[in-house]
Design an enzyme around this catalytic site. Structure first.
Site, PDB file in Angstrom:
ATOM      1  N   ASN A  83       1.238  -1.329   0.170  1.00  0.00           N
ATOM      2  CA  ASN A  83      -0.179  -0.107  -0.349  1.00  0.00           C
ATOM      3  C   ASN A  83       1.120   1.351   0.263  1.00  0.00           C
ATOM      4  O   ASN A  83       1.803   1.486  -0.096  1.00  0.00           O
ATOM      5  CB  ASN A  83      -0.866  -0.275   0.935  1.00  0.00           C
ATOM      6  CG  ASN A  83      -2.260  -0.723   0.993  1.00  0.00           C
ATOM      7  OD1 ASN A  83      -3.080  -0.219   0.220  1.00  0.00           O
ATOM      8  ND2 ASN A  83      -2.082  -2.267   0.872  1.00  0.00           N
ATOM      9  N   HIS A 142      21.178   1.269  14.096  1.00  0.00           N
ATOM     10  CA  HIS A 142      22.689   1.181  14.971  1.00  0.00           C
ATOM     11  C   HIS A 142      21.751   0.425  15.900  1.00  0.00           C
ATOM     12  O   HIS A 142      21.403   0.395  16.447  1.00  0.00           O
ATOM     13  CB  HIS A 142      22.513   3.023  15.378  1.00  0.00           C
ATOM     14  CG  HIS A 142      22.669   3.980  13.520  1.00  0.00           C
ATOM     15  ND1 HIS A 142      24.468   3.790  13.326  1.00  0.00           N
ATOM     16  CD2 HIS A 142      22.191   4.941  12.729  1.00  0.00           C
ATOM     17  CE1 HIS A 142      24.090   4.177  12.477  1.00  0.00           C
ATOM     18  NE2 HIS A 142      22.656   4.928  12.338  1.00  0.00           N
ATOM     19  N   THR A 156       9.783  -6.878  16.964  1.00  0.00           N
ATOM     20  CA  THR A 156      11.572  -7.048  17.124  1.00  0.00           C
ATOM     21  C   THR A 156      12.501  -8.496  16.972  1.00  0.00           C
ATOM     22  O   THR A 156      13.532  -8.785  17.079  1.00  0.00           O
ATOM     23  CB  THR A 156      11.940  -6.509  18.244  1.00  0.00           C
ATOM     24  OG1 THR A 156      11.279  -7.140  19.285  1.00  0.00           O
ATOM     25  CG2 THR A 156      11.744  -5.189  19.015  1.00  0.00           C
ATOM     26  N   LYS A 157      11.693  -9.688  17.213  1.00  0.00           N
ATOM     27  CA  LYS A 157      11.950 -10.550  17.049  1.00  0.00           C
ATOM     28  C   LYS A 157      10.470 -11.513  16.466  1.00  0.00           C
ATOM     29  O   LYS A 157      10.200 -11.232  16.037  1.00  0.00           O
ATOM     30  CB  LYS A 157      11.758 -11.260  18.673  1.00  0.00           C
ATOM     31  CG  LYS A 157      12.491 -10.492  19.166  1.00  0.00           C
ATOM     32  CD  LYS A 157      12.382 -11.138  20.831  1.00  0.00           C
ATOM     33  CE  LYS A 157      13.023 -10.597  21.790  1.00  0.00           C
ATOM     34  NZ  LYS A 157      12.865 -10.903  23.323  1.00  0.00           N
TER      35      LYS A 157
END
Length: 180
Positions: free
Chosen positions: A67, A98, A145-146
């Site tokens: 989209n 980072h 994040t996992k």
């Protein structure tokens, strides 16, 4: 010489692609994207406002819907999207970030894999090194994040399992509205 050509291609995708992606012609946009991305599958729709960095590391499968205002980063490794994946508006997918624990503000890289029949809702952020399993759903505004297992519903910051998806995943996406 090759390093110079890669730099030019990077500048083209980063600076000129946003202008190209505003063209209301699907055919023109996709012709250019097929040159810049590693792969775009059949009957995949990428809407206006799409942005990417290092498109030569980005593969998108068949029957996908990407989209408006989706951002994809291929600098930190391959970003692979399976078939029949629905990615809603304003999703950000990163393969490089980072490292907050590095004294020199170093980089942390990782490939991202999004398997078949995944639905990623609006304003989701996916960080490097993540695999989202087949048929998973990621709720609006989540930060992944996992790894996310297959056929689960995940949401939150960071994303956690909040439910189970219980359908057969037999659908085939194809959505191409005019001027999108």
């Amino acid at each position: 010489m090759i390093k110079y050509l890669k730099y030019i291609l990077y500048q083209l995708t980063y600076n000129i692609l946003p202008l190209i992606m505003q063209i209301p012609s699907f055919a023109i946009r996709h012709a250019i994207l097929r040159l810049l991305l590693k792969k775009i599958g059949k009957k995949t729709s990428i809407f206006r406002g799409f942005e990417c960095i290092a498109g030569s590391h980005i593969s998108i499968g068949e029957h996908c819907v990407i989209n408006k205002n989706v951002f994809m980063d291929g600098r930190g490794g391959n970003l692979t999207i399976g078939n029949n994946v629905d990615i809603a508006r304003e999703v950000n997918i990163w393969t490089m970030e980072h490292d907050v624990h590095d004294d020199l503000h170093g980089l942390k890289c990782g490939e991202v894999t999004i398997e078949d029949h995944v639905w990623i809702a609006s304003r989701v952020t996916i960080l490097p090194g993540v695999t989202i399993g087949q048929g998973a759903v990621i709720a609006c505004g989540s930060v992944v994040t996992k790894d996310i297992p297959p056929r689960v519903i995940a949401g939150g910051i960071p994303a956690k399992i909040i439910g189970q998806r219980n359908n057969q995943l037999k659908y085939e996406l194809y959505y191409r509205p005019l001027f999108e």
